[in-house]
Design a protein around this motif. Structure first.
Motif, PDB file in Angstrom:
ATOM      1  N   GLU A 111      47.517  30.911  32.182  1.00 48.57           N
ATOM      2  CA  GLU A 111      46.093  30.938  31.893  1.00 48.57           C
ATOM      3  C   GLU A 111      45.300  30.491  33.117  1.00 48.57           C
ATOM      4  O   GLU A 111      44.315  31.100  33.498  1.00 48.57           O
ATOM      5  N   SER A 112      45.768  29.400  33.725  1.00 48.45           N
ATOM      6  CA  SER A 112      45.031  28.868  34.866  1.00 48.45           C
ATOM      7  C   SER A 112      45.128  29.808  36.051  1.00 48.45           C
ATOM      8  O   SER A 112      44.185  29.969  36.810  1.00 48.45           O
ATOM      9  N   GLU A 113      46.280  30.469  36.154  1.00 51.68           N
ATOM     10  CA  GLU A 113      46.405  31.465  37.222  1.00 51.68           C
ATOM     11  C   GLU A 113      45.431  32.609  37.008  1.00 51.68           C
ATOM     12  O   GLU A 113      44.797  33.094  37.926  1.00 51.68           O
ATOM     13  N   ALA A 114      45.331  32.998  35.739  1.00 52.96           N
ATOM     14  CA  ALA A 114      44.418  34.094  35.421  1.00 52.96           C
ATOM     15  C   ALA A 114      42.986  33.678  35.729  1.00 52.96           C
ATOM     16  O   ALA A 114      42.193  34.449  36.264  1.00 52.96           O
ATOM     17  N   ARG A 115      42.696  32.414  35.376  1.00 60.09           N
ATOM     18  CA  ARG A 115      41.347  31.910  35.653  1.00 60.09           C
ATOM     19  C   ARG A 115      41.077  31.887  37.147  1.00 60.09           C
ATOM     20  O   ARG A 115      40.039  32.322  37.619  1.00 60.09           O
ATOM     21  N   PHE A 116      42.062  31.372  37.894  1.00 63.71           N
ATOM     22  CA  PHE A 116      41.896  31.314  39.341  1.00 63.71           C
ATOM     23  C   PHE A 116      41.713  32.716  39.909  1.00 63.71           C
ATOM     24  O   PHE A 116      40.847  32.973  40.730  1.00 63.71           O
TER      25      PHE A 116
ATOM     26  N   GLN B 175      40.533  35.211  38.495  1.00 69.22           N
ATOM     27  CA  GLN B 175      39.203  35.715  38.189  1.00 69.22           C
ATOM     28  C   GLN B 175      38.157  35.109  39.135  1.00 69.22           C
ATOM     29  O   GLN B 175      37.321  35.811  39.691  1.00 69.22           O
ATOM     30  N   VAL B 176      38.257  33.789  39.294  1.00 71.74           N
ATOM     31  CA  VAL B 176      37.325  33.110  40.201  1.00 71.74           C
ATOM     32  C   VAL B 176      37.454  33.696  41.603  1.00 71.74           C
ATOM     33  O   VAL B 176      36.481  34.021  42.263  1.00 71.74           O
ATOM     34  N   PHE B 177      38.684  33.833  42.025  1.00 78.46           N
ATOM     35  CA  PHE B 177      38.962  34.349  43.358  1.00 78.46           C
ATOM     36  C   PHE B 177      38.372  35.750  43.526  1.00 78.46           C
ATOM     37  O   PHE B 177      37.761  36.067  44.530  1.00 78.46           O
ATOM     38  N   ARG B 178      38.554  36.547  42.478  1.00 78.18           N
ATOM     39  CA  ARG B 178      38.127  37.941  42.582  1.00 78.18           C
ATOM     40  C   ARG B 178      36.608  38.077  42.565  1.00 78.18           C
ATOM     41  O   ARG B 178      36.031  38.751  43.382  1.00 78.18           O
ATOM     42  N   VAL B 179      35.981  37.404  41.586  1.00 79.53           N
ATOM     43  CA  VAL B 179      34.552  37.671  41.406  1.00 79.53           C
ATOM     44  C   VAL B 179      33.633  36.722  42.168  1.00 79.53           C
ATOM     45  O   VAL B 179      32.440  36.957  42.221  1.00 79.53           O
ATOM     46  N   SER B 180      34.195  35.675  42.765  1.00 76.18           N
ATOM     47  CA  SER B 180      33.330  34.718  43.461  1.00 76.18           C
ATOM     48  C   SER B 180      32.484  35.406  44.526  1.00 76.18           C
ATOM     49  O   SER B 180      32.981  36.219  45.297  1.00 76.18           O
ATOM     50  N   PRO B 181      31.207  35.065  44.560  1.00 77.13           N
ATOM     51  CA  PRO B 181      30.360  35.631  45.617  1.00 77.13           C
ATOM     52  C   PRO B 181      30.636  34.963  46.964  1.00 77.13           C
ATOM     53  O   PRO B 181      30.200  35.436  47.995  1.00 77.13           O
ATOM     54  N   ASP B 182      31.367  33.860  46.944  1.00 80.50           N
ATOM     55  CA  ASP B 182      31.688  33.160  48.181  1.00 80.50           C
ATOM     56  C   ASP B 182      32.989  33.708  48.751  1.00 80.50           C
ATOM     57  O   ASP B 182      33.927  33.995  48.017  1.00 80.50           O
ATOM     58  N   PRO B 183      33.042  33.825  50.063  1.00 79.63           N
ATOM     59  CA  PRO B 183      34.262  34.348  50.674  1.00 79.63           C
ATOM     60  C   PRO B 183      35.424  33.359  50.530  1.00 79.63           C
ATOM     61  O   PRO B 183      35.227  32.150  50.645  1.00 79.63           O
ATOM     62  N   MET B 184      36.613  33.888  50.214  1.00 80.31           N
ATOM     63  CA  MET B 184      37.789  33.028  50.092  1.00 80.31           C
ATOM     64  C   MET B 184      38.980  33.692  50.772  1.00 80.31           C
ATOM     65  O   MET B 184      39.110  34.912  50.748  1.00 80.31           O
ATOM     66  N   VAL B 185      39.810  32.828  51.326  1.00 82.37           N
ATOM     67  CA  VAL B 185      41.002  33.319  52.004  1.00 82.37           C
ATOM     68  C   VAL B 185      42.166  32.429  51.590  1.00 82.37           C
ATOM     69  O   VAL B 185      41.994  31.223  51.423  1.00 82.37           O
ATOM     70  N   ILE B 186      43.331  33.035  51.387  1.00 82.97           N
ATOM     71  CA  ILE B 186      44.522  32.224  51.139  1.00 82.97           C
ATOM     72  C   ILE B 186      45.460  32.414  52.323  1.00 82.97           C
ATOM     73  O   ILE B 186      45.699  33.551  52.764  1.00 82.97           O
TER      74      ILE B 186
END
Lengths: 641, 121
Positions: free
Chosen positions: A141-146, A148-159
């Motif tokens: 669940e938390s992975e799915a949440r992450f 989602q956050v990762f995908r839709v966040s308007p802020d740029p993210m990199v792993i």
């Protein structure tokens, strides 16, 4: 050991066996609860009842059912509920089959003393299985949440990997910003991305993360695909030695793009600065000009007397400085005031020609001025605005060509397009041009590339502001070393000069009706006002003094033909316009009184308002006169039907 | 006989400048710090030319020029403005409307101003 009670479901059709099994179950430490059913048919019902069981013990042979059927039913109900086969001799094969199908153990009825131990073990195992499953679900669940956050966040993210070397994933915001797809980026080194504005800062940040440090709002800026710079604050947490082991298999870099915020803050600061400048400059301009005047006057006088050439030169420098200060004050005033000017129908061609004539002497002869003026159309504007626009642009062009021979071309032409009619002003020079970075900022107030004292950085902002206030647009094209072209579109008036909304509105004003009294000691002015009022449909009567006007007002009222309104001058010998207004308001509070004045002090405005309905500033424009007089005097719009 | 100039300006320093510069050129100079005093001095001093600052707190230049012209339709007024709430040019337009013979934006060169006085007196 296990301290909580164990709820057991026992399925056994032999009363003797039930007795023996229960005897064993009593040996369990806990106050365990055993529910016994003898027929497998009852199974479904009891499973679905309010009882909840920790373990199921079942016999193999149960009439038409077997232990296998029971197992199937129980596991269908709850796959984690442990089932133990407690049976007589069923044979190895069957026992193996049942266990293969999911029973947890097999306890022979000959060996029932094993039962408590098996129950404990299996209940414990089941509990930990449940916990694991729950954790796995939560993790998912938390992975799915992450995700989602990762995908839709308007802020740029990199792993990245823990060493912060390779990009493992990027989100959509990051892709949108850089113009690269995840496919382009994943697997590459962080520093191989060519959008970073300062690579050394990236390497430094990488180092910190790789060593287990934490980044908090560290500025690493990126260029977008169009080359625009974005200020981004990054946060990331490296894997520390003491941190939860094994959890950080990757590092998440969280970006926050603050470019817009910074820009907004800057705009706010600028506009605040301008507002205070406006307030200040209006207040100090007068005093400042007086100060300059004194400096200039005495310098001039000294220059006329001095014979020593060196001192003469010094004084000349002072004189020049005063001139510069004067220009600065002018520019600041023009900029901060943003005044409407007096707009009317004008032909910009005439103004442009005049400006060119004016600047020619101040431009060195190695700069050729070409004049291409073909515009015939009119615009609605103030000549001094057009003057200022052309002057500022030409000054800039001249400065751009200061050191080398060149050509300044000023054209003014008509343009008819689907969007409307325009007068197009073009100022083209062959000067040094404007680099891209500067081009972005040329309309910013106070932005200047000129040396201190040579430019205020207000010229183009003034032009920009004026053009916008005219509903026009301005375009600047430039190439370094080749020159600059400024194109301005000003909306033209249509053929009959009726394109302007305000004017249409004025035309639509209700035609006035009623008697009005016009009071002015200057006969000429009074007659003009009377003519204007007559044109609007009023019956005007002229009086040349307040005293005469007051008499006339009282006479008409007594005869039952009172005046519907009064328009009076302020300054008259004897009774002033204000005194007249006051007397009229005492006699007839509802009669509107308009006061004409060349100039009135704003400080006394409020006091005067109590008996003046509105002001008219001299010289009075017909349009303004019509608007004001019809607002106050005669039938109201709503009464007309 | 030397020509007479009345200076009406609310700024002490500016008045002193006018006085010194004009007296040096052999003008007879009187000064007033506001329009009211200016109008009184106009009657007693009977100047050839008036230099009038447009924006003064006590009596606006516009009111003053109208009064001067009412007292003497031939009064020669040179209007000078340093601007303020509106552009100097707009005040000066108004002054021309009310009969100023010439107008200047402050700071004005004394040389120009003296030339203007010579022209109009």
């Amino acid at each position: 050991m296990n301290n909580s009670p164990i709820n057991i479901l026992l399925i056994e059709d032999s009363p003797d066996d039930v007795f023996f099994i229960k005897r064993e179950l009593e040996k369990l430490d806990n106050t365990s609860d055993t529910v016994h059913i003898s027929r497998a048919k009852q199974l479904k019902k009891i499973l679905e009842s309010k009882h909840s069981f920790d373990i199921v013990l079942t016999d193999y042979n149960l009439g038409s059912w077997t232990g296998l059927n029971v197992l199937e039913e129980v596991l269908f109900f709850d796959p984690l509920l442990p089932v133990i086969l407690v049976s007589g001799r069923v044979g190895e094969e069957r026992a193996v089959e049942v266990i293969r199908r999911g029973a947890r153990d097999y306890v022979s009825k000959d060996d029932l003393k094993r039962l408590p131990e098996v129950i404990y073990r299996e209940v414990r195992n089941a509990k930990s299985e449940r916990r694991e499953l729950e954790m796995a679900e939560k993790l998912q669940e938390s992975e799915a949440r992450f995700e989602q956050v990762f995908r839709v966040s308007p802020d740029p993210m990199v792993i990245t990997d823990p060493e912060a070397q390779y990009i493992r994933d990027v989100n959509k915001a990051f892709c949108d910003l850089t113009g690269y797809s995840a496919h382009d980026l994943v697997g590459n080194k962080l520093e191989s991305l060519d959008r970073w504005t300062r690579l050394e800062k990236v390497l430094e940040a990488r180092q910190i993360v790789a060593l287990g440090g934490t980044l908090k709002n560290r500025e690493l800026s990126l260029n977008d695909k169009e080359g625009g710079q974005h200020t981004i604050l990054w946060s990331a947490e490296g894997r520390s030695e003491s941190g939860s082991a094994g959890v950080t298999a990757a590092v998440l870099w969280l970006g926050k793009d603050i470019t817009t915020t910074l820009q907004m803050e800057k705009n706010l600061r600028d506009s605040e600065r301008l507002r205070s400048l406006g307030t200040l400059s209006g207040g100090i301009a007068h005093d400042f000009n007086n100060i300059l005047m004194v400096m200039m006057g005495y310098t001039e006088m000294a220059m006329a007397k001095v014979e020593e050439p060196r001192i003469s030169r010094y004084l000349n420098e002072v004189y020049q400085a005063v001139q510069r200060a004067r220009e600065l004050i002018k520019q600041i005033l023009a900029f901060s005031r943003g005044d409407e000017g007096v707009r009317r129908e004008i032909r910009p061609a005439a103004v442009v020609k005049e400006v060119l004539k004016l600047i020619r002497p101040s431009i060195p002869s190695y700069i050729t001025i070409r004049e291409r003026i073909s515009a015939k159309k009119y615009i609605y504007g103030d000549p001094s605005h057009v003057h200022q626009i052309v002057m500022n642009l030409c000054t800039n062009s001249y400065h751009a060509m200061k050191d080398t021979p060149g050509t300044l071309t000023v054209s003014l032409s008509d343009l008819s397009s689907q969007e409307g009619d325009y007068v197009v002003l073009e100022v083209v020079d062959t000067g040094k041009g404007i680099d891209e970075e500067t081009l972005d900022r040329i309309f910013e107030p106070f932005y200047t590339t000129k040396a201190v004292g040579e430019g205020t950085g207000l010229g183009l902002s003034v032009v920009h502001g004026l053009v916008e206030s005219y509903g026009g647009s301005i375009h600047v094209k430039s190439r370094e070393g080749e020159g600059t072209r400024v194109i301005i579109y000003l909306p033209a008036k249509t053929a009959h000069g009726r394109g302007d909304e305000n004017e249409t509105e004025a035309e639509d004003n209700p035609i006035g009706r009623g008697h009005i009294l016009i009071v002015d000691d200057e006969e000429e002015v009074a007659n003009i006002l009377s003519l204007m009022a007559g044109d609007l449909g009023y019956s005007p009567k002229v009086c040349l003094s307040s005293e005469a006007a007051l008499k006339e007002f009282i006479r008409a009222a007594e005869e039952g033909k009172p005046y519907d309104g009064v328009v009076t001058d302020l300054t008259m010998p004897g009774m002033t316009g204000r005194q007249l207004a006051e007397k009229i308001k005492i006699l007839s509070p509802n009669t509107p009184v308009l006061l004409c004045s060349g100039y009135y002090e704003s400080s006394s405005e409020e006091e005067v308002y109590s008996y003046i309905d509105d002001y008219l500033s001299k010289p009075i424009e017909k349009k303004v006169f019509a608007q004001k007089i019809t607002t106050y005097i005669g039938e109201k719009k709503g009464d007309r039907k | 006989m030397s020509k007479r100039v009345l200076v009406i300006d609310d700024d002490d320093y500016v008045r002193n400048l006018y006085r010194e510069a004009l007296e040096e050129q052999n003008f007879a100079v009187e000064t007033a710090e506001n329009g009211k005093v200016g109008v009184k001095k106009y009657l007693s001093f009977t100047p050839d030319t008036v230099i009038l600052d447009v924006l003064m707190p006590d009596q606006e230049g516009v009111e003053t020029i109208r009064e001067l012209r009412k007292l003497d339709a031939a009064a020669k007024v040179i209007a000078v403005s340093g601007g303020g709430k509106i552009e100097a040019k707009n005040y000066l337009d108004m002054m021309r409307h009310f009969g100023a013979v010439e107008t200047f934006e402050k700071p004005v060169s004394m040389e120009q101003l003296i030339a203007s006085i010579e022209d109009h007196s």
